[in-house]
Enzyme design. Sequence first.
Site, PDB file in Angstrom:
ATOM      1  N   TYR A  24       0.872  -1.178   0.000  1.00  0.00           N
ATOM      2  CA  TYR A  24       0.000   0.000   0.000  1.00  0.00           C
ATOM      3  C   TYR A  24       0.910   1.229   0.000  1.00  0.00           C
ATOM      4  O   TYR A  24       1.381   1.672   1.042  1.00  0.00           O
ATOM      5  CB  TYR A  24      -0.931  -0.009   1.203  1.00  0.00           C
ATOM      6  CG  TYR A  24      -1.856   1.181   1.275  1.00  0.00           C
ATOM      7  CD1 TYR A  24      -2.459   1.696   0.138  1.00  0.00           C
ATOM      8  CD2 TYR A  24      -2.140   1.791   2.490  1.00  0.00           C
ATOM      9  CE1 TYR A  24      -3.303   2.785   0.195  1.00  0.00           C
ATOM     10  CE2 TYR A  24      -2.991   2.880   2.569  1.00  0.00           C
ATOM     11  CZ  TYR A  24      -3.568   3.364   1.418  1.00  0.00           C
ATOM     12  OH  TYR A  24      -4.404   4.451   1.472  1.00  0.00           O
ATOM     13  N   ASP A  65      -2.290  -1.194  -4.188  1.00  0.00           N
ATOM     14  CA  ASP A  65      -2.601   0.202  -4.504  1.00  0.00           C
ATOM     15  C   ASP A  65      -1.288   0.985  -4.485  1.00  0.00           C
ATOM     16  O   ASP A  65      -0.765   1.322  -3.424  1.00  0.00           O
ATOM     17  CB  ASP A  65      -3.586   0.752  -3.472  1.00  0.00           C
ATOM     18  CG  ASP A  65      -3.961   2.202  -3.733  1.00  0.00           C
ATOM     19  OD1 ASP A  65      -3.530   2.750  -4.771  1.00  0.00           O
ATOM     20  OD2 ASP A  65      -4.669   2.792  -2.898  1.00  0.00           O
ATOM     21  N   ASN A  96      -0.915   4.003  -5.887  1.00  0.00           N
ATOM     22  CA  ASN A  96      -1.205   5.445  -5.837  1.00  0.00           C
ATOM     23  C   ASN A  96      -0.476   6.236  -6.920  1.00  0.00           C
ATOM     24  O   ASN A  96       0.089   7.297  -6.665  1.00  0.00           O
ATOM     25  CB  ASN A  96      -0.856   6.009  -4.449  1.00  0.00           C
ATOM     26  CG  ASN A  96      -2.025   5.918  -3.484  1.00  0.00           C
ATOM     27  OD1 ASN A  96      -3.162   6.214  -3.845  1.00  0.00           O
ATOM     28  ND2 ASN A  96      -1.760   5.496  -2.264  1.00  0.00           N
ATOM     29  N   ASP A 121     -14.067   2.288  -2.840  1.00  0.00           N
ATOM     30  CA  ASP A 121     -13.840   3.189  -3.971  1.00  0.00           C
ATOM     31  C   ASP A 121     -12.826   2.618  -4.959  1.00  0.00           C
ATOM     32  O   ASP A 121     -12.569   3.218  -6.005  1.00  0.00           O
ATOM     33  CB  ASP A 121     -13.388   4.568  -3.486  1.00  0.00           C
ATOM     34  CG  ASP A 121     -12.213   4.489  -2.525  1.00  0.00           C
ATOM     35  OD1 ASP A 121     -11.739   3.369  -2.248  1.00  0.00           O
ATOM     36  OD2 ASP A 121     -11.776   5.547  -2.037  1.00  0.00           O
TER      37      ASP A 121
END
Length: 559
Positions: free
Chosen positions: A399, A441, A443, A547
């Site tokens: 993450y 994720d 980002n 989301d």
Amino acid sequence: MKAIRRNQSTHCRSLLLSRFRFYFYTIIFCSIARSASCFQQASRRSVSFFSRQGSVQVQEQVQRFSSSSSPSSLAQTPNQQPSLANHSLRNYKPRPSHPTFQTRTLTLNMASDSDESIESTGRPKRKVKVKRKVKVKRKVAKKRKASDISDDDAPAPAEVVAKSKVKPSPKKKASPAKKNKKKVEPQRITERDEIPKLWNAQEELKKNGSYTFKIMSWNVAGLRGLLKKQPTALQDLVTKHDVDVLCLQETKLQEMHVTDPKLKLQGHLLEEEGYRSTYYCATAKKGYSGTAVFIKRQTAKAGGEKGTGENGDGSTNKKTKKKKQATLGAFLKKKDADEGEADKAGTDKAEEGTPILGDIDINDLIPTNISTGIGHEEHDSEGRVLSVDFPRFSIANVYTPNSGAKLDRLSYRTDNWDTQFLQYMQDKENKLDVPVIWLGDLNVAHNFRDTWNEGAPHLKKSAGTTAEERESFQEQLDSGFIDAFRELHPEAMGHYSFWSQRAGNRSPNKGLRLDYFVCSKELFNTEETNKVVVRDSFLLPDVTGSDHCPVVLELEIRK
């Protein structure tokens, strides 16, 4: 004589009262005549009535007084009051200058509303303003166009004077014309290109005897919130897609939550489905970051190599008896026998001589080690990396830190995290001598195909789409790693893994692709000598609850 004097005093009082009434009504009339136009008609009528009454009473009182003032009736008596002893009313005449005994006549001509005057002795006529009629004419004039008014319609002089003196009534502001509101156009939908399914696990199992290893990654944006809204979300997901490893990011858990019997996480979640779980929680903040991994349980063959076992760490449960098993059907999901073929989770086909997992060694599916962190306290306190090592490859559930709405962590992310995490993966690849995969994720939206609104001015200053983040991610790929989805679907557009919930961007598919599988180049070598090969990668945008949506990687494990 007393009676006469009493009558005289009575007459005097009545005269004084009459004078008082006359002046009082006159003053009232004058004040009312100057008041607002809405009360003028009523006041004029009341004044005329009282004025007539007052003038008549004055005349009657004077006549009575003159008739009663004869010489015989005015003789004085001995008992006359001292105040009236020296007064003789025989030759009494009212003073000319005194207004009480001057007979005044008040005439009101009410023949028409436009010609009214008050006639009195020694005073000029006074014109009364007529506002009501003027107002009516104004209202009528407003309705008529200027071009329709002729010379004959010109107002009379008296009306002109009244018009000039009367204050114009405040004009009502013209209501602005209603603007034609633009029709709200529906949100433009970003189309999602169709991509082919590149791999069929069951066909390859029958054809080559290879096993398809499925890895799924999902940012759940709070595991407790997901389970509260959808208690069976994870169970349905792993059952439907027959996942071997499920990696979660942003669990937002603390150690107390993991062991809380009320939440039923460790030892309960996906336990019946045959998965063991490992949680890595952040200690820097509460309810922040965090990762978790769920690995499907496998059973090693008797006499397996050292370091393998049911728990993946060289140990086995005490309750499990070590004995040779012909098949693994007890540990894998069964399907209906009517289908006539075994899938990778398949049914027990030992009687037909078909191996459940093809020709591969079961030990290749059992992890040899599970570790947390990358060896840097500033990163490890946020619970961002959870690594699982298998005999033929290694994966890291990641993450990546977000740069923040104001980009306050941009330098930390690009200068510290990206470089140190890349070094960690390179060291693992060299130490284990196996290909590595990091997933989760990350980002960052790498290029224009990974954003729905590429070219928007705000993207340069938004977390995940800044030039610094994209360049840093490109440097990681240039170090010998490949973005699996983009490698397999280089021209695919509209495939995103994140949508803003506040803006409601999920239904029109206005999102970003932030979730990746980054693999060693060796995993894309399709030569027969290569035992692990990346075969397909895709997203599951229809899965809700966060989301983000889950992303999947399929690996072919050969014998």
